[in-house]
Write an enzyme that holds these catalytic residues in place. Sequence first.
Site, PDB file in Angstrom:
ATOM      1  N   GLU A 104       0.852  -1.216   0.000  1.00 44.19           N
ATOM      2  CA  GLU A 104       0.000   0.000   0.000  1.00 44.19           C
ATOM      3  C   GLU A 104       0.874   1.247   0.000  1.00 44.19           C
ATOM      4  O   GLU A 104       0.665   2.176   0.787  1.00 44.19           O
ATOM      5  CB  GLU A 104      -0.912   0.001   1.230  1.00 44.19           C
ATOM      6  CG  GLU A 104      -1.783  -1.243   1.358  1.00 44.19           C
ATOM      7  CD  GLU A 104      -2.698  -1.209   2.578  1.00 44.19           C
ATOM      8  OE1 GLU A 104      -2.193  -0.973   3.685  1.00 44.19           O
ATOM      9  OE2 GLU A 104      -3.909  -1.399   2.421  1.00 44.19           O
ATOM     10  N   CYS A 153     -10.433   0.476   7.805  1.00 47.84           N
ATOM     11  CA  CYS A 153      -9.909   1.799   8.130  1.00 47.84           C
ATOM     12  C   CYS A 153     -10.593   2.913   7.351  1.00 47.84           C
ATOM     13  O   CYS A 153     -10.829   3.999   7.881  1.00 47.84           O
ATOM     14  CB  CYS A 153      -8.404   1.848   7.872  1.00 47.84           C
ATOM     15  SG  CYS A 153      -7.913   1.272   6.233  1.00 47.84           S
TER      16      CYS A 153
END
Lengths: 643, 643
Positions: free
Chosen positions: A309, A403
């Site tokens: 990521e 998240c």
Amino acid sequence: MTTETSTGVTAGPAAPTSSAQVALRPVAPGAATITGGVWHARAEANRTRTIPAGAELLRTAHNLVNLEIAAGTAEGEAVGPIFADSDVYKWLEAAAWEYGRSGGEDLLATQHEIAELLTRAQAEDGYLNSVVQLREHERYRNLPWSHEHYCAGHLIQAAVAHARTTGGRELLDVATKVADHLVATFGPGKTEDVDGHPVIEMALVELYRETGTRAYLDLARWFVDARGHGIIEGHGHAPTYFSDRVPVREATTVEGHAVRAVYLAAGAADVAAETGDTELLAALQRQYDSMERTKQYLTGGLGARWEGESFGDPYELPNDRAYAETCAAIGGVQWAWRMLLATGEARYADQIERMLLNGVLSGISLDGTEFFYVNPLQLRSDAHPEGDRSPAHGRRGWFECACCPPNVMRTLSSLAGYLATTGQDTSGNPAVQIHQYAPGSVSGAGLDLDVETAYPWDGGVRVTVRRAPEGPVTLALRVPGWAEGATLHGEPVPAGQYASVTRTWSTGDAVTLDLPMSPRFTVADDRVDAARGCVALERGPLVYALEAADQPDGVVVDDVRVDPGSAVTAEHREDLLGGVTVLRLRGHQGSAPPSDARSPYATAGTREHATRGEAVTLTAIPYHVWANRGPQPMRVWLPVVEH
Amino acid sequence: MTTETSTGVTAGPAAPTSSAQVALRPVAPGAATITGGVWHARAEANRTRTIPAGAELLRTAHNLVNLEIAAGTAEGEAVGPIFADSDVYKWLEAAAWEYGRSGGEDLLATQHEIAELLTRAQAEDGYLNSVVQLREHERYRNLPWSHEHYCAGHLIQAAVAHARTTGGRELLDVATKVADHLVATFGPGKTEDVDGHPVIEMALVELYRETGTRAYLDLARWFVDARGHGIIEGHGHAPTYFSDRVPVREATTVEGHAVRAVYLAAGAADVAAETGDTELLAALQRQYDSMERTKQYLTGGLGARWEGESFGDPYELPNDRAYAETCAAIGGVQWAWRMLLATGEARYADQIERMLLNGVLSGISLDGTEFFYVNPLQLRSDAHPEGDRSPAHGRRGWFECACCPPNVMRTLSSLAGYLATTGQDTSGNPAVQIHQYAPGSVSGAGLDLDVETAYPWDGGVRVTVRRAPEGPVTLALRVPGWAEGATLHGEPVPAGQYASVTRTWSTGDAVTLDLPMSPRFTVADDRVDAARGCVALERGPLVYALEAADQPDGVVVDDVRVDPGSAVTAEHREDLLGGVTVLRLRGHQGSAPPSDARSPYATAGTREHATRGEAVTLTAIPYHVWANRGPQPMRVWLPVVEH
């Protein structure tokens, strides 16, 4: 709802103390409002659907149950990821800002319930992390992955928001006990570890701002400086991933996990502001420059790589495999906001606008019920969904790693905090700056202002004085960097800076800013592989995209070409996607890959590529509303016809 | 060294039984030799450096020690990944083929030592996996990740190679005990699980070929068909990753982890050949077509994504982030070889050549001591190395996951097996096909042939008869698909098929094939983002690349442009990189990104991009020798100047 806190610190996401060395200061919570338009519609969907659904999901996904078990009010075992508590805290922060925005006693009651729950779950010495407590893990045994500081950070942020919007101190009491425990445990001569995921830095500085307790600021500064020496080794990723390869003060760019990197930078900016650390601020400017120059998508999206990521190498910005995590764009906004406050430079407000209206807003569906974790600039035909984050699935109601959804919630409920700031002009007059344009009101520097605009669909912004103080006040309006040809009262004003009027104001005085809304073709640097030979379409602050649903029958989005010499027309379509201005342009259907081709490669000249096939009229929509009609081919960068 | 096995099955990687339904059959081990040129040099480096160093590394990395502990000849605990045994087996297979290629009593002795070790380590009931045995794991408890069948498969492949090249049976005894244990444990009505990583399918079919034991073939077929029903769920990746989303018979493309996908397909091709399963073969042809048409790099590299080391969506072929694992290209060769045998189609031999000479060979340094796990088509300036597989590090001596190095070793030691096959022509005459060109010899269909060539540097190939049988024999020479304008004895022959001569041959008869070696500019389909507006350079079977070291001072590889209308000249440089033909072409230094640019994006027309800057002479080298002078900017796809 507008509560001045005891320290005189007043509002929004990140609010420097009066002693901080900043150019600009936020206005008080409630001193800026948004009453219509795109942001209002999104905030209302957030209030009516997203936040209530989030509360349900936190229960069904077990996050709240974990805390109840830790509090002794339920039985069972912890379920979910190690950072499960943080989703509760981000939701709680969203609820706090939302209460500040729109009120609602139910919302306040839920905050009180959760505060009560946290009070019970918290250990005697202040430690609080339900998953670690329930799984009988040793505290801080695996800080690179345990997210214990990360969870504490989100709790603190929620508590500060709760205190600022409700005046209630109960969450702040829990948060200060957590922070006192951290101060007692970490730092020079104590435990000298850092968490694998930054956010505690920003949180501790905000708590210092809220409470005046210097130890929180000192610990935040220590966390910022302790990082970057490769102390997180051997945890499945290189130190780069954890923003731990190079000290913040020495770094020249952003690297590694994008959310970690920008959260850390935002926290470091808070530290720099509160400590007057100009060296640190200069380092952050350098890193921001590098990010914006080489590692940011046109949509403001951050983080090119799925692997880790993470940020890619300079100019590595693929469209189809852009990761551009929703959380990373949100973190980018937080960093840019702090840089704006510190420097007063319009470029950072431009950045906030680009990220919010494109790469953040694309992360949630129009109706507020579904999310993107990943925000690519292209979805191909025949894309295969792989894992729950894949855009080829379309938007999702929640994620195993959840998240992004509550991060979007807290952003949408606190948006008004990004509209305006106050400061002094160069002559020492009080000044109010309007950075983002939306219909509503702004109060600052003694002026109460009404803002009328249909921005971002229309470029006209009219600011009217409702109440004025005695003496001269400067009203500064941001002229975005793209707005060449903007006028203030019909007089040209330069783009990329603030257009200011200094005078003594009277009720009814008005200022009119006109931003040119002609569609623009945008090109990318040659090093950006996937955009080479392409143009993108922008209008005002919005990046546009072609989505399959809007194109004539037979047009394959994967194969179209556009002519950047042709005219582009704008039409507002109130019936489409919640009301959007679409762009129409002439293009050509290019050749699909020959069905009998054995490979995608051919000796030059031996295979005909009709790059200027049948002429077609293409329709582009704002990128941020794509995938509201199911997943389908979409692209931002459009190859141009060959002449 | 040329040992005919008891079943009459004779050679190389994958050797169908006499009853298999195949168009072509391998020649016997030793019946094809390579005595000079590129492959000989690489095989010699493999013999003198790579294989000996591999033996050392298997000890220092603990792989051999694990087996010694399991055998009771050492003490301690298992160290390394769960699949640690497989590296030993791949090395053992390399040693066996190498013994067949070049002899060497030391190499044979080491094989005997390891065979002895394995005999001791093997459990009474045939089970053998040192890591599982030493870590007291329950057998097959975590088959999606335990690689127990995978390790067994590589053991079996090593044993078959050992038997075919040395005639020794001791490894085969261990392997058949393992296989018997698998037959007793897995299959319908027994344990109905499949391993997370294919290879056992190929291995069991080869063991069937070697031993004639039908149960091995049946189990292989069962493993092929049991897969693809989503039985591997909840193991950190979707079933796609494990080639378990769609049954092989129904799949229309390749997806998921690239090595897993192509190993499975190769095993399925073996099953199809031995069982005469035309439906299965047709499914594999369909998948191969899709892979070659939409998911393969120009270098033959397979697997576009770092995430999951996997195939991407169709036409998703980034250059900088190409994963293109060395092992995947090797698996691609194995699959293509089986498709060649099954169909007799030259396209598969073209594919073998493309993969071997580009995407496989790039995986090892010229001196045989360092490896690439990942084989991108571009390395940018300022690329940051992230993890031990990152090409930005340059080549590495070994990897934590060391699958690629011994895979390269076994490939280089068995290369001659891919040169030629035998079969019948359409009139029923015996025929020998030469698929790959290298100086050396080929024996088949009763003909003993000498091959003289400087290929791939020169296009001339002269095949001379050393010994001939009575009666007509067809000699078929592959004319590669790129070789438009090829001639046989001066007469044009079509590209992409075999040029055949049928006659009664006498000693001294010769056939001369001339392949045109003019450099070619290659273009990619428009959907391949990172190659749009670019050309690549090829000459013969080789893909070329620009590497920084060869360019004039001041030329930045990231920014060059080339003119595909300009002449390209070839020069053989015996002094460079072990002796390579370089290509020279005119190009232009393009603009570097402006140092004062705030972002890589600009409104069209507002920023000057000099795509035709200073004219420069660029030098391209074969892609496969890049990064032999340290890591540095490199690229295969070159943007063209704008006219």
